[in-house]
Design a protein around this motif. Structure first.
Motif: not given
Lengths: 411, 217
Positions: A236, A238-239, A241-243, A245-246, A266, A270
């Motif tokens: 969750r 990671v998802a 942080a990725m979102n 990031g996007i 962000h 991380k």
């Protein structure tokens, strides 16, 4: 006051040990109760021709007789003969061989064959003693009933002597019964009860087994938690942080305040991943299971904040519990080095000689590590002790510090 | 360019699809375990397989094993592995066979989308992307005994680590905030000190460095 007190105590003592006291009756009942229980063994002595059969029957009856004897001691003497814990009753055919091999079986058999008849004879003697005592003490009350030609007190000479002797016998019988009960209890404790050394041995076995179970359960639990965190929170985060990031990469025309908030979130996400990762990693690294200690240790060595030289020589893999302890030891030791030693380098050496896994962690730091203080070292000691390992910490002031851990991995 | 994804967490899978599409990939298949991944690779023969290391049923190193199979059977497909933790041992396995077209990154690197996209493109094009943590583990592994790495200056070590991650000269220069010519000079020194061939092109140079670190050279 002193005199009357002593008087009262004496009276109480006499009352407590008189032929009519509860004590006297209990001792008597106890010794007499041995009589019926002696019958199976008595049969073996009375009919020597059928000895093979009676001895065999006695063996079959041994568990039952032991049960009866134990209840005789408990109910009449208030003395508990502890039961022999395991493999005692051949209730299932599969337990029979073990029961026949058990030394406790044959000790009990010995009691029923040899002690029990003696106790039975003792019980008979007590009955006889009470009878003679009563008869003698009360001779004046019934002598007139004797036929005239029998007349006269016989070898005792006179009826008054008979009365005195009878009374004395009445007084002495409870003591005799008590003495017999004592001897019986002594024999029973040795023969019917558990063998202390054997019992301790078995207890140690039980404890070792249950401790191993507890360790395995704890190990399993750590793995389960690790799995749960890996599948849940870690993915969750990671998802998330990725979102973020996007969002950061795609939403370029946002006002600077909104951009700053996204940047901050962000970064936070991380950092949370890093924190959670190092926590989860300490629980149980998956690579330890797949590839063993060498691979797992090289991972922690690489993550250590100082250069670590690692040598691992394991001809065979130790069991998972020992591996987990070894991993924990190195990871704790390296954490301690990083925190306290002010070292510039560190050496970790793990090798297996036959059934011993020996791990040494050497640093070139300031030394002075006190095993008695600091939760890190105490935790290490406990974890090592849990698998019967040893830990020696040699840390003179000024260094170097050498931590030597030996873990048995024979089983 | 076409890609397939193997990741058992649905949440992450959605995000990864988004990122790959941002990078200009067409996602041909999304799978949740190694078996389905191999079937998808066989069916689509994509340019890139983006693979989670820990997947059902065993939740250990299924992804690594699947990656090794892909590299053997479908050499045209590059593999980028993602993992919660990177292990030098897995990296060694992955680098041992045919080199190039391989990546091994910490999962959290996807959060830095631009850098991640950069790595994805590099791997899909037959290059390499190793996580800095893998590289530091490889460097550590290499340590011990008489170590040629000792001959490197701290700056040269930094450059070596970045080379091992699979970065180009321009990438290294940007990272260290120096000029490309300075980077080129460092690289020449490193290759000379480690007795590595002066290879032209980022890719062959990276391979030499990785072989060296892996101890197989």
């Amino acid at each position: 006051m002193g005199l009357s007190g002593a008087l009262r105590r004496t009276t109480r003592w006499i009352a407590g040990h008189a032929p009519w006291s509860a004590w006297a009756w209990r001792s008597t009942a106890f010794t007499v109760a041995a009589l019926p229980m002696a019958l199976p063994a008595a049969a073996a002595f009375l009919f020597p021709k059928a000895a093979a059969l009676t001895l065999f029957v006695l063996l079959i009856l041994t568990p039952l007789l032991t049960l009866l004897q134990r209840s005789r001691f408990r109910e009449l003497l208030e003395r508990e003969i502890p039961a022999v814990s395991r493999g005692q009753r051949p209730l299932r055919p599969s337990a029979l061989p073990a029961w026949l091999r058990a030394e406790s079986t044959w000790r009990q058999y010995g009691y029923h064959l040899l002690v029990s008849p003696l106790a039975g004879i003792g019980g008979a003697l007590i009955v006889l003693a009470w009878a003679c005592g009563f008869a003698g003490a009360s001779v004046y009350g019934w002598s007139w009933m004797l036929p005239a030609e029998y007349g006269g007190p016989g070898w005792t000479g006179r009826y008054d002597t008979v009365t005195v002797l009878g009374a004395l016998l009445l007084l002495a019988t409870p003591w005799l019964a008590a003495a017999l009960a004592r001897l019986d209890a002594f024999a029973a404790a040795a023969l019917l009860g558990p063998n202390r050394a054997k019992e301790l041995e078995r207890r140690v076995e039980d404890l070792a087994e249950s401790r191993a179970d507890v360790l395995d359960a704890a190990d399993l639990e750590r793995r389960r938690i690790e799995r749960d965190l890996h599948d849940g929170a870690q993915q969750r985060l990671v998802a998330l942080a990725m979102n973020l990031g996007i969002a950061r990469a795609t939403l370029t025309d946002l006002p600077p305040e909104a951009k700053a908030v996204i940047d901050e979130a962000h970064r936070e996400a991380k950092e949370a991943i890093e924190e959670l990762n190092s926590l989860v990693r300490g629980l149980h690294p998956a690579v330890l299971e797949d590839r063993g200690l060498d691979a797992a240790l090289s991972g922690i060595a690489a993550r250590a904040p100082l250069p670590v030289e690692l040598t691992v020589e394991l001809a065979r893999r130790p069991g998972p519990t020992v591996e987990a302890v070894a991993y924990f030891v190195v990871s704790e030791a390296l954490a301690n080095v990083a925190k306290h030693a002010k070292a510039s380098r560190c050496r970790v050496d793990a090798r297996r000689d036959a059934d011993l896994l020996r791990i040494t962690v050497t640093d070139d730091g300031v030394g002075g590590a006190d095993p008695a203080r600091g939760t890190g070292l105490v935790g290490l000691r406990k974890r090592v002790g849990s698998v019967d390992g040893t830990i020696v910490i040699n840390s003179p002031l000024g260094g170097p510090t050498v931590v030597t851990v030996e873990l048995p991995c024979g089983l | 360019m076409r890609a397939v994804i193997a990741e058992d967490s649905v949440l992450l899978r959605i995000g990864l699809v988004k990122v790959l599409e941002m990078a200009g990939f067409e996602v041909a298949a999304e799978t949740g375990d190694a078996e389905a991944l191999l079937a998808a690779v066989a069916a689509h023969e994509p340019d890139l397989a983006l693979v989670d290391v820990r997947m059902p049923p065993g939740f250990t190193d299924e992804g690594v094993r699947a990656a090794l199979m892909i590299r053997q059977q479908w050499p045209a497909t590059s593999v980028l592995l993602l993992s919660q933790y990177v292990e030098e041992r897995y990296a060694a396995d992955l680098l041992a066979g045919r080199a190039g077209g391989i990546g091994y990154l910490l999962k959290q690197r996807v959060a830095d989308v631009e850098e991640f996209i950069d790595a994805v493109r590099r791997v899909a094009a037959g290059g390499t992307a190793l996580d800095p943590q893998v590289v530091s583990q490889l460097l550590l592994r290499r340590g011990g005994g008489i170590d040629p790495l000792e001959r490197l200056t701290p700056r040269e070590r930094e450059v070596l680590a970045l080379m091992a991650e699979g970065r180009s000269n321009a990438g290294i220069a940007a990272q260290l905030v120096v000029g490309e010519s300075a980077v080129a000079k460092h690289i020449n020194n490193i290759l000379a000190k480690l007795d590595l061939p002066q290879a032209d092109g980022d890719h062959r140079r990276v391979l030499a460095v990785l072989r060296f670190l892996d101890g197989t050279s």
